[in-house]
Write a protein that holds these residues in place. Structure first.
Motif, PDB file in Angstrom:
ATOM      1  N   GLY A 142      -4.386   7.912  -5.129  1.00  0.00           N
ATOM      2  CA  GLY A 142      -5.612   7.543  -5.834  1.00  0.00           C
ATOM      3  C   GLY A 142      -5.565   6.153  -6.429  1.00  0.00           C
ATOM      4  O   GLY A 142      -6.612   5.514  -6.626  1.00  0.00           O
ATOM      5  N   ALA A 143      -4.360   5.643  -6.706  1.00  0.00           N
ATOM      6  CA  ALA A 143      -4.224   4.315  -7.300  1.00  0.00           C
ATOM      7  C   ALA A 143      -4.751   3.230  -6.369  1.00  0.00           C
ATOM      8  O   ALA A 143      -5.220   2.172  -6.819  1.00  0.00           O
ATOM      9  CB  ALA A 143      -2.756   4.034  -7.633  1.00  0.00           C
ATOM     10  N   LEU A 144      -4.677   3.479  -5.059  1.00  0.00           N
ATOM     11  CA  LEU A 144      -5.150   2.498  -4.086  1.00  0.00           C
ATOM     12  C   LEU A 144      -6.659   2.347  -4.120  1.00  0.00           C
ATOM     13  O   LEU A 144      -7.212   1.412  -3.541  1.00  0.00           O
ATOM     14  CB  LEU A 144      -4.720   2.911  -2.670  1.00  0.00           C
ATOM     15  N   TYR A 145      -7.329   3.287  -4.799  1.00  0.00           N
ATOM     16  CA  TYR A 145      -8.780   3.232  -4.885  1.00  0.00           C
ATOM     17  C   TYR A 145      -9.260   2.932  -6.307  1.00  0.00           C
ATOM     18  O   TYR A 145     -10.395   3.219  -6.654  1.00  0.00           O
ATOM     19  CB  TYR A 145      -9.389   4.530  -4.357  1.00  0.00           C
ATOM     20  N   THR A 146      -8.354   2.324  -7.116  1.00  0.00           N
ATOM     21  CA  THR A 146      -8.733   1.889  -8.452  1.00  0.00           C
ATOM     22  C   THR A 146      -9.844   0.847  -8.340  1.00  0.00           C
ATOM     23  O   THR A 146      -9.680  -0.170  -7.677  1.00  0.00           O
ATOM     24  CB  THR A 146      -7.532   1.252  -9.193  1.00  0.00           C
ATOM     25  N   GLY A 147     -10.970   1.107  -8.991  1.00  0.00           N
ATOM     26  CA  GLY A 147     -12.096   0.174  -8.923  1.00  0.00           C
ATOM     27  C   GLY A 147     -12.923   0.293  -7.666  1.00  0.00           C
ATOM     28  O   GLY A 147     -13.835  -0.502  -7.441  1.00  0.00           O
ATOM     29  N   CYS A 148     -12.627   1.307  -6.836  1.00  0.00           N
ATOM     30  CA  CYS A 148     -13.298   1.443  -5.544  1.00  0.00           C
ATOM     31  C   CYS A 148     -14.805   1.683  -5.681  1.00  0.00           C
ATOM     32  O   CYS A 148     -15.597   1.084  -4.958  1.00  0.00           O
ATOM     33  CB  CYS A 148     -12.665   2.589  -4.741  1.00  0.00           C
ATOM     34  N   ILE A 178       0.835  -1.202   0.000  1.00  0.00           N
ATOM     35  CA  ILE A 178       0.000   0.000   0.000  1.00  0.00           C
ATOM     36  C   ILE A 178       0.872   1.255   0.000  1.00  0.00           C
ATOM     37  O   ILE A 178       0.628   2.206  -0.744  1.00  0.00           O
ATOM     38  CB  ILE A 178      -0.940   0.009   1.225  1.00  0.00           C
ATOM     39  N   SER A 179       1.933   1.238   0.818  1.00  0.00           N
ATOM     40  CA  SER A 179       2.841   2.379   0.905  1.00  0.00           C
ATOM     41  C   SER A 179       3.573   2.616  -0.415  1.00  0.00           C
ATOM     42  O   SER A 179       3.684   3.756  -0.887  1.00  0.00           O
ATOM     43  CB  SER A 179       3.854   2.144   2.029  1.00  0.00           C
ATOM     44  N   GLN A 180       4.069   1.527  -1.033  1.00  0.00           N
ATOM     45  CA  GLN A 180       4.819   1.652  -2.277  1.00  0.00           C
ATOM     46  C   GLN A 180       3.931   2.116  -3.434  1.00  0.00           C
ATOM     47  O   GLN A 180       4.349   2.928  -4.261  1.00  0.00           O
ATOM     48  CB  GLN A 180       5.491   0.316  -2.608  1.00  0.00           C
ATOM     49  N   VAL A 181       2.716   1.592  -3.503  1.00  0.00           N
ATOM     50  CA  VAL A 181       1.793   2.011  -4.559  1.00  0.00           C
ATOM     51  C   VAL A 181       1.462   3.490  -4.405  1.00  0.00           C
ATOM     52  O   VAL A 181       1.427   4.241  -5.384  1.00  0.00           O
ATOM     53  CB  VAL A 181       0.493   1.167  -4.532  1.00  0.00           C
ATOM     54  N   ALA A 182       1.229   3.921  -3.164  1.00  0.00           N
ATOM     55  CA  ALA A 182       0.906   5.327  -2.902  1.00  0.00           C
ATOM     56  C   ALA A 182       2.057   6.237  -3.323  1.00  0.00           C
ATOM     57  O   ALA A 182       1.839   7.313  -3.893  1.00  0.00           O
ATOM     58  CB  ALA A 182       0.590   5.523  -1.430  1.00  0.00           C
ATOM     59  N   LYS A 183       3.304   5.799  -3.077  1.00  0.00           N
ATOM     60  CA  LYS A 183       4.474   6.618  -3.417  1.00  0.00           C
ATOM     61  C   LYS A 183       4.721   6.648  -4.918  1.00  0.00           C
ATOM     62  O   LYS A 183       5.001   7.694  -5.496  1.00  0.00           O
ATOM     63  CB  LYS A 183       5.723   6.070  -2.712  1.00  0.00           C
ATOM     64  N   GLN A 184       4.628   5.484  -5.570  1.00  0.00           N
ATOM     65  CA  GLN A 184       4.985   5.381  -6.983  1.00  0.00           C
ATOM     66  C   GLN A 184       3.847   5.746  -7.934  1.00  0.00           C
ATOM     67  O   GLN A 184       4.087   6.267  -9.022  1.00  0.00           O
ATOM     68  CB  GLN A 184       5.474   3.960  -7.298  1.00  0.00           C
ATOM     69  N   GLU A 185       2.618   5.453  -7.541  1.00  0.00           N
ATOM     70  CA  GLU A 185       1.491   5.636  -8.450  1.00  0.00           C
ATOM     71  C   GLU A 185       0.468   6.653  -7.942  1.00  0.00           C
ATOM     72  O   GLU A 185      -0.500   6.967  -8.640  1.00  0.00           O
ATOM     73  CB  GLU A 185       0.797   4.283  -8.702  1.00  0.00           C
ATOM     74  N   GLY A 186       0.681   7.133  -6.741  1.00  0.00           N
ATOM     75  CA  GLY A 186      -0.246   8.106  -6.175  1.00  0.00           C
ATOM     76  C   GLY A 186      -1.284   7.450  -5.284  1.00  0.00           C
ATOM     77  O   GLY A 186      -1.626   6.276  -5.462  1.00  0.00           O
TER      78      GLY A 186
END
Length: 297
Positions: free
Chosen positions: A74-80, A64-72
């Motif tokens: 908002g990426a953690l809520y893809t398909g949310c 979760i931390s790496q995705v937030a840093k590298q992709e932003g």
């Protein structure tokens, strides 16, 4: 006083949760739970799909931390949005189905035996998989899978339109069998475990409140993860962008990770179900008590 009148006074009164209360309370509980816990669902799904990106970790918090840093963030809520709508719908259907079946199977005191609790949960899971879960899970999984590469989908609605145009409406029901298996097993274990724990608290004279309900729901979530993880892993593989049959999905898991691969993503799912189990049951019980206080005395 007549014998019939005396019997009616001695016989405990069964209180049934109205169907509309089950529907509304379940929907609200599902929406709240999905919104709070979605990053764990995202990380679990991403690990289960063969990930060719630069991010390589099975630790949910690190991913979760790496995705937030590298992709932003908002990426953690893809398909949310798809999952929130789907979870609200499936929770509404699940609690409506479960409470309807529970009302018919419970004894005169309103108590449901462990076996009947599992049966009620299994049936509720099968119903929700057909009416709500499969289409929303298909879109959510395809969006997360797509986000790793070409990014051909712009949104949940766009993904739905593209998949239907390419393969027809049945494409939204790809993975129906694996999803039904997963939902039936998950709901049976989750609702059954919650029912057993709830009745155990009652038998010991422990009053239910937000804290005990959250703890009971969380424990039911832990049991559910490890008992049903293989079904979830197969379902995820079957609902990737390219899609796969149950057999193909199972073989791909073994090929990529071995037998232990069927429990791939369990730590992510544990994080979500530990929270979601506590949240969904707590919110459901509280909303139900507000809407129909007479059935939660």
């Amino acid at each position: 006083m007549s014998a019939a009148h005396r019997d009616s006074e001695q016989k405990p009164q069964r209180l049934h949760t109205p169907q509309w209360v089950s529907l509304v309370s379940g929907g609200i509980a599902g929406a709240v739970e999905a919104t709070i816990t979605y990053p764990f669902e995202y990380s679990k799904t991403r690990v289960q799909l063969l990930d060719n990106s630069a991010i390589k970790t099975s630790n949910p918090l690190r991913l979760i931390s790496q995705v937030a840093k590298q992709e932003g963030l908002g990426a953690l809520y893809t398909g949310c949005s798809t999952l929130v709508i789907g979870t609200a719908a499936k929770a509404a259907v699940r609690f409506l189905s479960y409470d309807t079946i529970r009302n018919s199977l419970a004894d005169d005191r309103g108590v449901l035996s462990p076996a009947r609790g599992i049966l009620a949960g299994m049936t509720a899971g099968a119903v929700e998989s057909v009416l709500a879960v499969t289409p929303t899970e298909r879109i959510k999984t395809a969006l997360i899978d797509d986000a790793k590469g070409a990014r051909q989908f712009k949104s949940s609605l766009h993904a739905t339109k593209v998949l239907v145009q390419r393969h027809g409406i049945t494409e939204l029901y790809r993975g129906l069998v694996s999803t039904a298996m997963k939902q039936s097993a998950t709901s049976a274990v989750r609702m059954g475990t919650y029912n057993v724990l709830k009745e155990a608290l009652k038998s010991r004279g422990i009053k239910t409140n937000v804290v005990t309900t959250f703890g009971t729901g969380a424990l039911a979530g832990v049991v559910t993860v490890y008992a049903t993880q293989p079904f979830d892993t197969i379902k995820t593989r079957a609902q990737g962008v390219q899609g796969a049959t149950i057999g193909e999905a199972s073989r791909s898991v073994i090929r990529d990770y071995g037998i232990r691969g069927f429990w791939k993503g369990s730590s992510m799912r544990l994080g979500r179900l530990l929270l979601s189990g506590g949240i969904v049951f707590s919110v459901y019980e509280e909303v139900s008590a507000i809407l129909s206080p007479s059935t939660h005395r």
